[in-house]
Design a protein around this motif. Structure first.
Motif, PDB file in Angstrom:
ATOM      1  N   THR A  42       0.816  -1.219   0.000  1.00 52.65           N
ATOM      2  CA  THR A  42       0.000   0.000   0.000  1.00 52.65           C
ATOM      3  C   THR A  42       0.846   1.265   0.000  1.00 52.65           C
ATOM      4  OG1 THR A  42      -0.165  -0.151   2.414  1.00 52.65           O
ATOM      5  CG2 THR A  42      -1.948  -1.125   1.123  1.00 52.65           C
ATOM      6  N   GLN A  43       2.033   1.209   0.583  1.00 50.29           N
ATOM      7  CA  GLN A  43       2.905   2.379   0.633  1.00 50.29           C
ATOM      8  C   GLN A  43       4.093   2.257  -0.317  1.00 50.29           C
ATOM      9  OE1 GLN A  43       4.027   3.379   4.644  1.00 50.29           O
ATOM     10  NE2 GLN A  43       1.918   3.582   5.353  1.00 50.29           N
ATOM     11  N   ALA A  44       4.001   1.371  -1.276  1.00 50.56           N
ATOM     12  CA  ALA A  44       5.071   1.184  -2.262  1.00 50.56           C
ATOM     13  C   ALA A  44       4.498   1.426  -3.654  1.00 50.56           C
ATOM     14  CB  ALA A  44       5.665  -0.217  -2.156  1.00 50.56           C
ATOM     15  N   PRO A  45       4.527   2.663  -4.143  1.00 51.61           N
ATOM     16  CA  PRO A  45       3.893   2.989  -5.437  1.00 51.61           C
ATOM     17  C   PRO A  45       4.407   2.152  -6.603  1.00 51.61           C
ATOM     18  CG  PRO A  45       4.455   4.999  -4.243  1.00 51.61           C
ATOM     19  CD  PRO A  45       5.076   3.863  -3.488  1.00 51.61           C
ATOM     20  N   ARG A  46       5.662   1.718  -6.541  1.00 53.53           N
ATOM     21  CA  ARG A  46       6.201   0.942  -7.659  1.00 53.53           C
ATOM     22  C   ARG A  46       5.494  -0.397  -7.810  1.00 53.53           C
ATOM     23  NH1 ARG A  46      12.624   0.672  -7.640  1.00 53.53           N
ATOM     24  NH2 ARG A  46      12.097  -0.441  -9.549  1.00 53.53           N
ATOM     25  N   THR A  47       4.915  -0.914  -6.717  1.00 50.79           N
ATOM     26  CA  THR A  47       4.218  -2.196  -6.797  1.00 50.79           C
ATOM     27  C   THR A  47       2.787  -2.044  -7.284  1.00 50.79           C
ATOM     28  OG1 THR A  47       3.405  -2.102  -4.501  1.00 50.79           O
ATOM     29  CG2 THR A  47       5.607  -3.004  -4.863  1.00 50.79           C
ATOM     30  N   HIS A  48       2.333  -0.823  -7.497  1.00 51.50           N
ATOM     31  CA  HIS A  48       0.953  -0.608  -7.927  1.00 51.50           C
ATOM     32  C   HIS A  48       0.773  -0.844  -9.421  1.00 51.50           C
ATOM     33  CE1 HIS A  48       0.203   2.234  -4.234  1.00 51.50           C
ATOM     34  NE2 HIS A  48       0.610   1.015  -3.902  1.00 51.50           N
ATOM     35  N   THR A  49       1.856  -1.162 -10.116  1.00 55.19           N
ATOM     36  CA  THR A  49       1.803  -1.447 -11.551  1.00 55.19           C
ATOM     37  C   THR A  49       2.447  -2.797 -11.813  1.00 55.19           C
ATOM     38  OG1 THR A  49       1.964   0.916 -12.062  1.00 55.19           O
ATOM     39  CG2 THR A  49       2.400  -0.622 -13.854  1.00 55.19           C
ATOM     40  N   ILE A  50       1.832  -3.574 -12.671  1.00 53.95           N
ATOM     41  CA  ILE A  50       2.381  -4.876 -13.039  1.00 53.95           C
ATOM     42  C   ILE A  50       2.263  -5.059 -14.549  1.00 53.95           C
ATOM     43  CG2 ILE A  50       0.183  -6.085 -12.684  1.00 53.95           C
ATOM     44  CD1 ILE A  50       1.800  -8.525 -11.780  1.00 53.95           C
ATOM     45  N   SER A  51       3.280  -5.655 -15.148  1.00 57.58           N
ATOM     46  CA  SER A  51       3.255  -5.980 -16.571  1.00 57.58           C
ATOM     47  C   SER A  51       2.723  -7.393 -16.749  1.00 57.58           C
ATOM     48  CB  SER A  51       4.659  -5.866 -17.174  1.00 57.58           C
ATOM     49  OG  SER A  51       5.142  -4.543 -17.085  1.00 57.58           O
ATOM     50  N   LEU A  52       1.920  -7.583 -17.783  1.00 57.27           N
ATOM     51  CA  LEU A  52       1.305  -8.882 -18.043  1.00 57.27           C
ATOM     52  C   LEU A  52       1.785  -9.430 -19.377  1.00 57.27           C
ATOM     53  CD1 LEU A  52      -2.373  -8.137 -16.938  1.00 57.27           C
ATOM     54  CD2 LEU A  52      -0.542  -9.174 -15.599  1.00 57.27           C
ATOM     55  N   ASP A  53       1.765 -10.737 -19.489  1.00 54.56           N
ATOM     56  CA  ASP A  53       2.177 -11.407 -20.721  1.00 54.56           C
ATOM     57  C   ASP A  53       0.984 -12.182 -21.269  1.00 54.56           C
ATOM     58  OD1 ASP A  53       3.658 -12.344 -22.801  1.00 54.56           O
ATOM     59  OD2 ASP A  53       4.739 -13.861 -21.653  1.00 54.56           O
ATOM     60  N   LEU A  54       0.024 -11.436 -21.800  1.00 53.92           N
ATOM     61  CA  LEU A  54      -1.181 -12.027 -22.369  1.00 53.92           C
ATOM     62  C   LEU A  54      -1.086 -12.006 -23.889  1.00 53.92           C
ATOM     63  CD1 LEU A  54      -3.781 -10.264 -20.046  1.00 53.92           C
ATOM     64  CD2 LEU A  54      -2.821 -12.550 -19.786  1.00 53.92           C
ATOM     65  N   THR A  55      -1.798 -12.917 -24.529  1.00 57.42           N
ATOM     66  CA  THR A  55      -1.727 -13.060 -25.980  1.00 57.42           C
ATOM     67  C   THR A  55      -2.965 -12.457 -26.632  1.00 57.42           C
ATOM     68  OG1 THR A  55      -0.461 -15.108 -25.734  1.00 57.42           O
ATOM     69  CG2 THR A  55      -1.472 -14.688 -27.882  1.00 57.42           C
ATOM     70  N   GLY A  56      -2.759 -11.410 -27.433  1.00 57.44           N
ATOM     71  CA  GLY A  56      -3.868 -10.821 -28.170  1.00 57.44           C
ATOM     72  C   GLY A  56      -4.902 -10.173 -27.267  1.00 57.44           C
ATOM     73  N   ASN A  57      -6.147 -10.163 -27.750  1.00 59.18           N
ATOM     74  CA  ASN A  57      -7.235  -9.543 -26.997  1.00 59.18           C
ATOM     75  C   ASN A  57      -7.614 -10.390 -25.791  1.00 59.18           C
ATOM     76  OD1 ASN A  57      -7.287  -7.499 -28.850  1.00 59.18           O
ATOM     77  ND2 ASN A  57      -9.056  -8.280 -29.981  1.00 59.18           N
ATOM     78  N   VAL A  58      -7.919  -9.709 -24.708  1.00 58.92           N
ATOM     79  CA  VAL A  58      -8.329 -10.366 -23.467  1.00 58.92           C
ATOM     80  C   VAL A  58      -9.848 -10.354 -23.399  1.00 58.92           C
ATOM     81  CG1 VAL A  58      -8.226 -10.283 -20.952  1.00 58.92           C
ATOM     82  CG2 VAL A  58      -6.209  -9.697 -22.310  1.00 58.92           C
TER      83      VAL A  58
END
Length: 341
Positions: free
Chosen positions: A209-225
């Motif tokens: 909650t107090q670590a702004p860098r953890t508020h974003t995550i990259s995903l490895d999805l294929t095409g449209n979700v």
């Protein structure tokens, strides 16, 4: 238009690589040698291999605009100038090398340390909450969404567009326990995409909650979700349990990352490059007999040994959670309330 920009980038980087690769021959007033041509080809190839890795989502050619052209050209120019300067002036001493290493560290921070900024610059963000299943039991306020132990599930339907990353907007910790001020939670990510017609797990997202860098995550999805679900669970360990108790204003998908220039990281890279230069095999540091020299040499050796010994002792205690010690006054979040250690 994108194809034209890509071709132009190939041409400009090739020209810059040629200029920087052949520059030492002109500085040293000698004829061009085979190794100069090797530097030209190596620099050009290295730049594009890095770009293929850096722009892997959604792809190097996807969204190739003028900004990406300028960024790749600037990176090629920076790398080429640094390499050419080291080749031409690397043997002339520190007064020539230090400025080059400083430029190398600054460029590394901009182009390598902030690779996510350049990669995500062309992303088109959208609000994931617009696709939230209305039947999901979640606390809904005026522009806010609350998760707790009884309401820890989010399901998004009929998204039908690519998702490269997720960012939690306006995350607030609702836990009133003073020891849980810096709490954490996990999101289990499941989704369907063009390669998976049924929900498939795509990892766990740890959010502080107090670590702004953890508020974003990259995903490895294929095409449209198609469908995406997030299942929250609180952090739990032997001596500490953090419940799910957070409020957010939304979750943005495909959010462009901001430029984050870290002076500390830049200085660390500069010192590392300086150390590599100083400890190279041809350096006089390897040829000097420090302990057999004068008083100053022995003093330097002793100070260096003391610093290394201090790191061995201090580093484990730098982060309290790494020490394995917990008392009522030290590392209290992991203290069981009874044992002295």
């Amino acid at each position: 238009m994108q194809g034209m920009m890509l071709v132009l980038a190939f041409i400009t980087t090739a020209l810059l690589s040629a200029v920087c690769g052949l520059a030492p021959a002109f500085v040293e007033r000698r004829s061009v040698r085979t190794r100069d041509l090797g530097w030209v080809a190596g620099l050009w190839a290295a730049i594009w291999v890095f770009c293929l890795c850096a722009y892997h989502r959604p792809g190097l050619a996807e969204g190739f605009d003028a900004f990406r052209l300028i960024a790749i050209t600037a990176m090629c120019g920076w790398a080429g100038v640094c390499i050419a300067a080291l080749r031409a002036f690397g043997r002339r001493g520190l007064r020539f090398v230090v400025p080059v290493l400083l430029v190398a560290a600054l460029g590394a921070e901009v182009f390598v340390g902030n690779v996510a900024y350049f990669n995500t610059h062309s992303y088109q963000p959208f609000q994931l909450m617009d696709y939230l299943d209305p039947n999901v039991n979640v606390g809904r306020g005026t522009g806010t969404y609350t998760l707790d132990e009884d309401r820890s599930y989010l399901r998004f339907l009929e998204i039908d567009q690519p998702i490269y990353n997720l960012h939690i907007d306006g995350l607030v910790n609702d836990d009133t326990d003073p020891l849980h001020a810096d709490s954490a939670l996990f999101f289990k990510i499941e989704a369907t995409d063009e390669a998976n017609s049924e929900l498939n797990t795509f990892g766990t997202w740890q959010v502080g909650t107090q670590a702004p860098r953890t508020h974003t995550i990259s995903l490895d999805l294929t095409g449209n979700v198609g469908t995406l679900t997030l299942t929250a669970s609180g952090y739990s360990s032997t001596y500490a349990q953090y419940p799910v108790a957070v409020t957010m204003t939304g979750i943005t998908a495909n959010t462009p990352r901001a430029m984050n220039f870290s002076l500390l990281r830049c200085v660390a890279v500069f010192l590392a490059l300086l150390a590599v230069y100083g400890l190279r095999p041809a350096s006089g540091l390897w040829k000097r007999r420090w302990l057999a020299g004068n008083v100053c040499d022995r003093g330097v050796a002793l100070v260096l040994g003391a610093v290394m010994a201090a790191f061995v002792i201090v580093v484990p205690f730098w982060q309290p959670g790494n020490t394995g010690l917990a008392t009522e006054h030290y590392n209290t979040a992991y203290w069981d309330g009874e044992s002295t250690v």
